[in-house]
Write a protein that holds these residues in place. Structure first.
Motif, short mmCIF file in Angstrom:
data_model
loop_
_atom_site.label_atom_id
_atom_site.label_comp_id
_atom_site.label_asym_id
_atom_site.label_seq_id
_atom_site.Cartn_x
_atom_site.Cartn_y
_atom_site.Cartn_z
N LYS A 1 0.81 -1.23 0.00
CA LYS A 1 0.00 0.00 0.00
C LYS A 1 0.84 1.28 0.00
CE LYS A 1 -3.76 -2.18 2.53
NZ LYS A 1 -4.50 -2.21 3.78
N SER A 2 1.74 1.41 1.02
CA SER A 2 2.49 2.66 1.17
C SER A 2 3.64 2.50 2.15
CB SER A 2 1.56 3.78 1.68
OG SER A 2 1.16 3.49 3.02
N TRP A 3 4.54 3.51 2.18
CA TRP A 3 5.62 3.51 3.16
C TRP A 3 5.04 3.68 4.56
CZ3 TRP A 3 7.22 6.48 -1.35
CH2 TRP A 3 8.20 5.82 -2.11
N GLU A 4 3.99 4.48 4.68
CA GLU A 4 3.34 4.67 5.98
C GLU A 4 2.79 3.34 6.52
OE1 GLU A 4 -0.62 6.86 7.72
OE2 GLU A 4 0.54 7.94 6.19
N ASP A 5 2.16 2.58 5.66
CA ASP A 5 1.63 1.28 6.07
C ASP A 5 2.76 0.33 6.45
OD1 ASP A 5 -0.65 -0.54 6.41
OD2 ASP A 5 0.21 -1.61 4.70
N ALA A 6 3.86 0.35 5.71
CA ALA A 6 5.02 -0.49 6.05
C ALA A 6 5.57 -0.11 7.43
CB ALA A 6 6.09 -0.36 4.99
N THR A 7 5.61 1.19 7.72
CA THR A 7 6.09 1.66 9.03
C THR A 7 5.16 1.19 10.14
OG1 THR A 7 7.07 3.61 7.98
CG2 THR A 7 6.72 3.70 10.37
N LYS A 8 3.87 1.30 9.92
CA LYS A 8 2.89 0.84 10.91
C LYS A 8 3.03 -0.66 11.16
CE LYS A 8 -0.58 4.41 10.17
NZ LYS A 8 -1.95 4.72 9.73
N LYS A 9 3.26 -1.42 10.10
CA LYS A 9 3.45 -2.86 10.24
C LYS A 9 4.70 -3.18 11.06
CE LYS A 9 1.08 -4.55 6.13
NZ LYS A 9 1.22 -5.32 4.88
N ALA A 10 5.77 -2.43 10.84
CA ALA A 10 7.02 -2.63 11.59
C ALA A 10 6.79 -2.40 13.08
CB ALA A 10 8.12 -1.70 11.07
N VAL A 11 6.12 -1.32 13.42
CA VAL A 11 5.85 -0.99 14.83
C VAL A 11 4.90 -2.02 15.44
CG1 VAL A 11 4.84 0.70 16.39
CG2 VAL A 11 6.32 1.46 14.54
N SER A 12 3.88 -2.40 14.70
CA SER A 12 2.92 -3.38 15.20
C SER A 12 3.60 -4.71 15.48
CB SER A 12 1.79 -3.56 14.19
OG SER A 12 0.90 -4.56 14.60
N HIS A 13 4.43 -5.15 14.57
CA HIS A 13 5.12 -6.44 14.74
C HIS A 13 6.11 -6.37 15.91
CE1 HIS A 13 6.31 -10.41 13.46
NE2 HIS A 13 7.57 -10.04 13.57
N ALA A 14 6.87 -5.27 15.98
CA ALA A 14 7.84 -5.12 17.07
C ALA A 14 7.16 -5.07 18.43
CB ALA A 14 8.68 -3.86 16.86
N SER A 15 5.99 -4.45 18.50
CA SER A 15 5.30 -4.29 19.78
C SER A 15 4.80 -5.60 20.36
CB SER A 15 4.15 -3.28 19.67
OG SER A 15 3.12 -3.81 18.86
N LYS A 16 4.80 -6.66 19.56
CA LYS A 16 4.41 -7.98 20.07
C LYS A 16 5.45 -8.54 21.04
CE LYS A 16 1.71 -9.10 15.99
NZ LYS A 16 1.62 -9.92 14.77
N SER A 17 6.71 -8.16 20.85
CA SER A 17 7.76 -8.67 21.74
C SER A 17 8.54 -7.57 22.46
CB SER A 17 8.74 -9.55 20.94
OG SER A 17 9.34 -8.80 19.91
N VAL A 18 8.40 -6.32 22.02
CA VAL A 18 9.11 -5.20 22.64
C VAL A 18 8.10 -4.28 23.28
CG1 VAL A 18 10.60 -3.21 22.20
CG2 VAL A 18 10.98 -5.35 20.95
N LYS A 19 8.29 -3.96 24.54
CA LYS A 19 7.39 -3.06 25.25
C LYS A 19 8.02 -1.67 25.39
CE LYS A 19 4.66 -6.48 25.63
NZ LYS A 19 3.88 -6.67 24.44
N ASN A 20 7.21 -0.71 25.72
CA ASN A 20 7.65 0.67 25.99
C ASN A 20 8.29 1.35 24.77
OD1 ASN A 20 6.90 0.37 28.77
ND2 ASN A 20 8.79 -0.78 29.05
N ILE A 21 7.72 1.12 23.57
CA ILE A 21 8.24 1.78 22.38
C ILE A 21 7.97 3.28 22.49
CG2 ILE A 21 7.97 2.03 19.88
CD1 ILE A 21 7.39 -0.97 19.76
N ARG A 22 9.01 4.06 22.26
CA ARG A 22 8.91 5.51 22.40
C ARG A 22 8.83 6.23 21.06
NH1 ARG A 22 11.33 7.84 27.16
NH2 ARG A 22 10.58 6.64 28.92
N SER A 23 9.58 5.73 20.06
CA SER A 23 9.60 6.44 18.78
C SER A 23 10.06 5.51 17.67
CB SER A 23 10.52 7.67 18.83
OG SER A 23 11.86 7.26 19.01
N VAL A 24 9.82 5.97 16.44
CA VAL A 24 10.30 5.24 15.26
C VAL A 24 10.94 6.26 14.32
CG1 VAL A 24 8.06 5.36 14.11
CG2 VAL A 24 9.69 3.63 13.42
#
Length: 66
Positions: A15-38
């Motif tokens: 779809k887009s670079w924005e969607d790819a970024t959202k997917k990266a954060v969503s996937h990372a948040s499954k195992s990484v907590k307290n995400i502050r920024s991307v």
């Protein structure tokens, strides 16, 4: 004082670079907590027959270590 860690993740979307970024954060948040920024380090796209078929991002995700 907070201790922060940075990891690098590659993600893609049709779809887009924005969607790819959202997917990266969503996937990372499954195992990484307290995400502050991307931070978007790089953007690229796949092309087939003269058309963009895939959007790719290389992101750095910063999170707090507790």
């Amino acid at each position: 004082m907070a201790v922060l860690k940075v990891i690098e993740i590659l993600a893609n979307s049709d779809k887009s670079w924005e969607d790819a970024t959202k997917k990266a954060v969503s996937h990372a948040s499954k195992s990484v907590k307290n995400i502050r920024s991307v931070y978007i380090k790089e953007q690229s796209a796949g092309v087939k027959d003269g058309e963009v078929t895939e959007f790719r991002v290389n992101v750095k995700i910063t999170f707090e270590v507790k």
